[in-house]
Design an enzyme around this catalytic site. Structure first.
Site, PDB file in Angstrom:
ATOM      1  N   ASP A   7       0.997  -1.143   0.073  1.00  0.00           N
ATOM      2  CA  ASP A   7       0.118  -0.017   0.099  1.00  0.00           C
ATOM      3  C   ASP A   7       1.055   1.064   0.031  1.00  0.00           C
ATOM      4  O   ASP A   7       1.492   1.555   1.083  1.00  0.00           O
ATOM      5  CB  ASP A   7      -1.065   0.005   1.220  1.00  0.00           C
ATOM      6  N   GLU A  68      -1.193  -1.212  -4.942  1.00  0.00           N
ATOM      7  CA  GLU A  68      -2.437  -0.378  -5.016  1.00  0.00           C
ATOM      8  C   GLU A  68      -2.170   0.385  -6.153  1.00  0.00           C
ATOM      9  O   GLU A  68      -1.004   1.186  -6.343  1.00  0.00           O
ATOM     10  CB  GLU A  68      -2.822   0.217  -3.898  1.00  0.00           C
ATOM     11  N   ASP A 141      -2.902   1.103   6.934  1.00  0.00           N
ATOM     12  CA  ASP A 141      -1.830   1.114   5.843  1.00  0.00           C
ATOM     13  C   ASP A 141      -1.526  -0.442   5.634  1.00  0.00           C
ATOM     14  O   ASP A 141      -1.414  -1.225   4.715  1.00  0.00           O
ATOM     15  CB  ASP A 141      -0.900   1.886   5.740  1.00  0.00           C
TER      16      ASP A 141
END
Length: 177
Positions: A7, A68, A141
């Protein structure tokens, strides 16, 4: 399949490693966050992110990296840092010959919670449940990185079948032309 989920972020880059196959219980092998000081120079921060990701790659030896996909946000400065951290993750994987998959936030949320509009708490709760953890990983996160890895493990078989079907279609189309 062992997947390192990333992330991306400059201040906090979530990292999680999940192992398993679609349709079977998954196992978390590690979760954490690479942090950089907000007042440091951008180049120095990117080096810290790179070193952190390299350490995770060395330790966990994933077969795949799921990152991501950066999408447009209102704050251009935030999206730039996210995009730069994302590029570092892709570079680290490519340097090792590891395939990289990009998943949008709504794709990940839909895969893990059933809704592409799920909030962070819902994602954390489902990651906790799916990986049979005692508590949601903190900060968010870290949970998001695990969600990325889970999403990829679950989606990879369908994506591979689709890619093979497209390749086969193009191969037969080329013979009939």
């Amino acid at each position: 399949m062992r997947v390192l989920g990333v992330d991306p972020g400059l201040t906090r880059c979530g990292i999680g490693v999940v192992e398993g196959v679609a349709g079977r219980p998954l196992t978390m092998l590690g979760v954490g966050v690479v942090r950089t000081p907000a007042d440091a120079e951008i180049g120095d921060r990117l080096v810290v992110v790179e070193r952190g990701i390299e350490e995770w790659l060395d330790t966990h030896r994933p077969e795949m990296v799921a990152v991501e996909r950066v999408f447009s946000q209102h704050n251009v400065r935030t999206v730039m840092g996210t995009a730069q951290a994302s590029a570092v993750a892709m570079l680290c994987a490519a340097r090792r010959g590891l395939p990289v998959a990009l998943h949008t936030p709504s794709e990940v949320k839909a895969a893990v919670t059933g809704s592409g509009r799920a909030d962070k708490a819902q994602v954390g709760a489902m990651v906790t449940r799916l990986l049979r953890l005692d508590a949601p990983p903190k900060p968010a996160d870290a949970a998001d990185a695990l969600a990325l890895a889970i999403c990829h493990i679950w989606r990879a078989p369908a994506q591979n079948r689709l890619q093979r079907a497209v390749a086969a279609h193009h191969a037969t189309k080329g013979r009939t032309a």
